[in-house]
Design a protein around this motif. Structure first.
Motif, mmCIF file in Angstrom:
data_model
loop_
_atom_site.group_PDB
_atom_site.id
_atom_site.type_symbol
_atom_site.label_atom_id
_atom_site.label_comp_id
_atom_site.label_asym_id
_atom_site.label_seq_id
_atom_site.Cartn_x
_atom_site.Cartn_y
_atom_site.Cartn_z
ATOM 1 N N GLY A 34 58.590 43.469 66.907
ATOM 2 C CA GLY A 34 58.778 43.167 68.325
ATOM 3 C C GLY A 34 60.070 43.734 68.869
ATOM 4 O O GLY A 34 60.095 44.394 69.919
ATOM 5 N N LEU A 35 61.159 43.503 68.171
ATOM 6 C CA LEU A 35 62.450 43.989 68.652
ATOM 7 C C LEU A 35 62.562 45.509 68.543
ATOM 8 O O LEU A 35 63.137 46.158 69.421
ATOM 9 C CB LEU A 35 63.589 43.326 67.871
ATOM 10 C CG LEU A 35 63.756 41.820 68.125
ATOM 11 C CD1 LEU A 35 64.873 41.252 67.247
ATOM 12 C CD2 LEU A 35 64.046 41.542 69.602
ATOM 13 N N GLU A 36 62.006 46.082 67.477
ATOM 14 C CA GLU A 36 62.056 47.543 67.361
ATOM 15 C C GLU A 36 61.230 48.205 68.452
ATOM 16 O O GLU A 36 61.638 49.215 69.022
ATOM 17 C CB GLU A 36 61.567 47.987 65.985
ATOM 18 C CG GLU A 36 61.463 49.505 65.819
ATOM 19 C CD GLU A 36 62.752 50.252 66.170
ATOM 20 O OE1 GLU A 36 62.665 51.395 66.641
ATOM 21 O OE2 GLU A 36 63.846 49.689 65.975
ATOM 22 N N TRP A 37 60.083 47.634 68.779
ATOM 23 C CA TRP A 37 59.284 48.164 69.892
ATOM 24 C C TRP A 37 60.110 48.131 71.185
ATOM 25 O O TRP A 37 60.071 49.055 71.984
ATOM 26 C CB TRP A 37 58.021 47.323 70.056
ATOM 27 C CG TRP A 37 56.764 47.851 69.444
ATOM 28 C CD1 TRP A 37 55.542 47.928 70.050
ATOM 29 C CD2 TRP A 37 56.553 48.360 68.111
ATOM 30 N NE1 TRP A 37 54.599 48.430 69.177
ATOM 31 C CE2 TRP A 37 55.188 48.713 67.991
ATOM 32 C CE3 TRP A 37 57.391 48.543 67.005
ATOM 33 C CZ2 TRP A 37 54.645 49.242 66.813
ATOM 34 C CZ3 TRP A 37 56.864 49.068 65.842
ATOM 35 C CH2 TRP A 37 55.517 49.412 65.759
ATOM 36 N N GLY A 76 64.786 52.436 62.353
ATOM 37 C CA GLY A 76 63.853 51.661 63.165
ATOM 38 C C GLY A 76 62.390 51.942 62.897
ATOM 39 O O GLY A 76 61.653 51.076 62.395
ATOM 40 N N ILE A 77 61.946 53.145 63.231
ATOM 41 C CA ILE A 77 60.532 53.499 63.024
ATOM 42 C C ILE A 77 60.375 54.100 61.639
ATOM 43 O O ILE A 77 59.660 55.071 61.414
ATOM 44 C CB ILE A 77 60.031 54.456 64.126
ATOM 45 C CG1 ILE A 77 60.231 53.825 65.490
ATOM 46 C CG2 ILE A 77 58.530 54.735 63.960
ATOM 47 C CD1 ILE A 77 59.411 52.554 65.730
ATOM 48 N N PHE A 103 68.659 45.332 60.899
ATOM 49 C CA PHE A 103 69.041 45.781 62.237
ATOM 50 C C PHE A 103 70.517 46.199 62.259
ATOM 51 O O PHE A 103 70.885 47.150 62.964
ATOM 52 C CB PHE A 103 68.767 44.691 63.273
ATOM 53 C CG PHE A 103 67.358 44.699 63.782
ATOM 54 C CD1 PHE A 103 66.945 45.650 64.711
ATOM 55 C CD2 PHE A 103 66.424 43.774 63.329
ATOM 56 C CE1 PHE A 103 65.636 45.679 65.176
ATOM 57 C CE2 PHE A 103 65.116 43.794 63.792
ATOM 58 C CZ PHE A 103 64.720 44.749 64.707
ATOM 59 N N ALA A 104 71.347 45.504 61.490
ATOM 60 C CA ALA A 104 72.753 45.898 61.389
ATOM 61 C C ALA A 104 72.863 47.285 60.758
ATOM 62 O O ALA A 104 73.678 48.119 61.189
ATOM 63 C CB ALA A 104 73.530 44.875 60.570
ATOM 64 N N GLY A 110 72.936 54.448 63.568
ATOM 65 C CA GLY A 110 72.964 55.032 64.908
ATOM 66 C C GLY A 110 74.369 55.442 65.318
ATOM 67 O O GLY A 110 74.562 56.515 65.912
ATOM 68 N N LEU A 111 75.348 54.611 65.005
ATOM 69 C CA LEU A 111 76.736 54.927 65.347
ATOM 70 C C LEU A 111 77.252 56.110 64.527
ATOM 71 O O LEU A 111 77.937 56.999 65.053
ATOM 72 C CB LEU A 111 77.623 53.702 65.121
ATOM 73 C CG LEU A 111 77.397 52.519 66.073
ATOM 74 C CD1 LEU A 111 78.211 51.314 65.635
ATOM 75 C CD2 LEU A 111 77.735 52.913 67.506
#
Length: 231
Positions: A34-37, A76-77, A103-104, A110-111
């Motif tokens: 849900g959150l990744e979407w 994520g994906i 998620f962390a 990403g950073l």
């Protein structure tokens, strides 16, 4: 017409991300998917504003766009998607610590990958993106097989095609820019966002089908009952 198709593809991805992400949380309490979407939908929303405002690659919106793109392409994906789908394939329900941790990890990735900006080929990160996509595709092939096994033939075909298209996008993304595209890669991003939006849509339908089959065969409680936890 090219710009209109770009906008429609982006709006489709935004809708699919927010709507089906919300359904993942509301119906199945699957916060990973849900959150990744919703992260993908947020990325699309930011990308849309960036395009409409005509900002350059030094602007704040581009920084956000690159971070969200790296977030989803790296963890994520890929890892989050696999862990989320394992809820119906292996009855795996990660602990809150695992969910927060993954998620962390995606935020850190990403950073870190922010330093490798578009405009030139960075072989290391580009190869990493392709490798994690290939590994994810192997699991998705297994997921498609599970769909076929429960006789959800149409969904198996659509999920397989969406996965194949996404893999083609992942390989093309850094290594094979379209020679007939413009400097902003409008055609490529139109195809990419249309594909990603379709993935979000099809994977939700596929997840629902496997979940319903598990419930019908007694392998899994309904989404409103306690589930087996494997941390």
């Amino acid at each position: 017409m090219k710009d209109l198709l770009f906008m429609l593809a982006d709006l489709w991805m935004i809708f699919a991300g927010f709507y089906f992400g919300w359904l993942f949380i509301r119906r199945y309490h699957n916060y990973l998917l849900g959150l990744e979407w919703m992260v993908v939908a947020t990325s699309g929303s930011n990308f849309l504003f960036w395009a409409l405002l005509g900002e350059d690659e030094e602007g704040f919106l581009y920084d956000i766009a690159y971070f969200l793109d790296a977030f989803s392409r790296s963890i994520g994906i890929t890892l989050i998607l696999v862990l989320g789908l394992m809820r119906v394939t292996h009855r795996y329900r990660p602990s809150v610590k695992v969910e927060v941790g993954v998620f962390a990890l995606a935020i850190i990735a990403g950073l870190y990958l922010q330093q490798f900006r578009a405009g030139e080929l960075h072989v290391g990160p580009a190869t990493f993106y392709v490798v994690v996509n290939v590994l994810t595709t192997l699991f998705l092939a297994y997921f498609v097989w599970r769909l076929w096994k429960i006789r959800a033939y149409g969904l198996a075909v659509f999920a397989g095609l969406a996965t194949a298209a996404a893999s083609a996008i992942a390989i093309t993304y850094d290594f094979f820019p379209l020679p007939f595209d413009d400097e902003h890669r409008t055609i490529f991003y139109t195809a990419a966002m249309a594909t990603w939006g379709t993935q979000l849509f099809v994977y939700f339908l596929a997840y629902r089908a496997v979940h319903n089959h598990n419930v019908a065969t007694g392998r899994e409680p309904s989404s409103h009952e306690p589930a087996v936890v494997r941390a």
